[in-house]
Scaffold this motif. Structure first.
Motif, mmCIF file in Angstrom:
data_model
loop_
_atom_site.group_PDB
_atom_site.id
_atom_site.type_symbol
_atom_site.label_atom_id
_atom_site.label_comp_id
_atom_site.label_asym_id
_atom_site.label_seq_id
_atom_site.Cartn_x
_atom_site.Cartn_y
_atom_site.Cartn_z
ATOM 1 N N CYS A 10 0.838 -1.200 0.000
ATOM 2 C CA CYS A 10 0.000 0.000 0.000
ATOM 3 C C CYS A 10 0.876 1.256 0.000
ATOM 4 N N LYS A 74 -0.852 -9.391 -4.617
ATOM 5 C CA LYS A 74 -1.797 -8.676 -3.747
ATOM 6 C C LYS A 74 -2.029 -7.257 -4.247
ATOM 7 N N ILE A 78 -5.602 -5.723 -5.466
ATOM 8 C CA ILE A 78 -6.188 -4.554 -4.808
ATOM 9 C C ILE A 78 -6.450 -3.450 -5.828
ATOM 10 N N GLU A 124 -11.895 -11.904 -0.564
ATOM 11 C CA GLU A 124 -11.789 -11.095 0.657
ATOM 12 C C GLU A 124 -11.738 -9.609 0.325
ATOM 13 N N LYS A 125 -10.929 -9.248 -0.658
ATOM 14 C CA LYS A 125 -10.777 -7.840 -1.026
ATOM 15 C C LYS A 125 -12.052 -7.296 -1.667
ATOM 16 N N HIS A 128 -14.505 -6.709 1.149
ATOM 17 C CA HIS A 128 -14.102 -5.501 1.880
ATOM 18 C C HIS A 128 -14.532 -4.253 1.101
ATOM 19 N N ARG A 129 -14.310 -4.273 -0.203
ATOM 20 C CA ARG A 129 -14.703 -3.139 -1.041
ATOM 21 C C ARG A 129 -16.221 -3.009 -1.089
#
Length: 182
Positions: A10, A74, A78, A124-125, A128-129
């Motif tokens: 990130c 990852k 993302i 999972e992402k 989350h979004r």
């Protein structure tokens, strides 16, 4: 000279690395996906101290470049989840093209290092979004499903419930109720 830092997925991680490079007076040209291009050769002791400091931020110096691949996977996932455009090819082809490795190799390496599949990480992402879109952007379930490239709202709902233990509607209702109590 190049040094490699793992777990950089990130923008915050990049900022921490920049601050640490300044702290240890290590001159650099660029930082990209965990690869730091230095302007000059730096002594082993300084690199060691830099590496020790990285660990305080859950980052690490990497000597095996293949350790960086899951981090790159990852980061790409993302980016895809937050991107507004639909992916024109399937995920396995996309990752293979971007990283220049066979998808089977990437998948096995990711599972070995992360303890989950690439697909599970993607889900999972996306969930989350979905939470962010449903609550902070106040999108409908249909809009959220479309934005995250789900084939239907039912598919999103099923994955949402599997990951969170509750339906998207109940999640949004609880979020709104908790927000009004404050």
């Amino acid at each position: 000279m190049k040094i490699f830092v793992g777990k950089m997925i990130c923008p915050c991680c990049t900022e921490v690395v920049k601050l640490l490079l300044q702290k240890f007076e290590i001159p650099y040209v660029s930082i990209n996906s965990g690869v730091i291009e230095l302007t000059e050769t730096v002594g082993a002791e300084k690199i060691f101290l830099f590496g020790c400091e990285l660990q305080k931020y859950d980052l690490e110096l990497v000597t095996d470049l293949h350790i960086l691949l899951p981090e790159k996977i990852k980061k790409l996932i993302i980016e895809l989840v937050y991107k507004r455009d639909k992916l024109s090819i399937n995920l396995s082809d996309y990752l293979s093209q971007k990283l220049h490795y066979n998808y089977t190799y990437l998948s096995n390496l990711f599972r070995l290092q992360e303890g989950k599949t690439i697909e599970h990480f993607l889900i999972e992402k996306k969930i989350h979004r979905a939470k962010e879109l449903l609550t902070f952007e106040n999108l409908s379930l249909t809009e959220t499903a479309n934005m995250l490239n789900y084939s239907s709202t039912a598919h999103l709902s099923k994955q949402f419930k599997k990951v969170t233990g509750q339906s998207p509607s109940l999640f949004k209702l609880e979020f709104l109720n908790n927000g009004q109590k404050k």
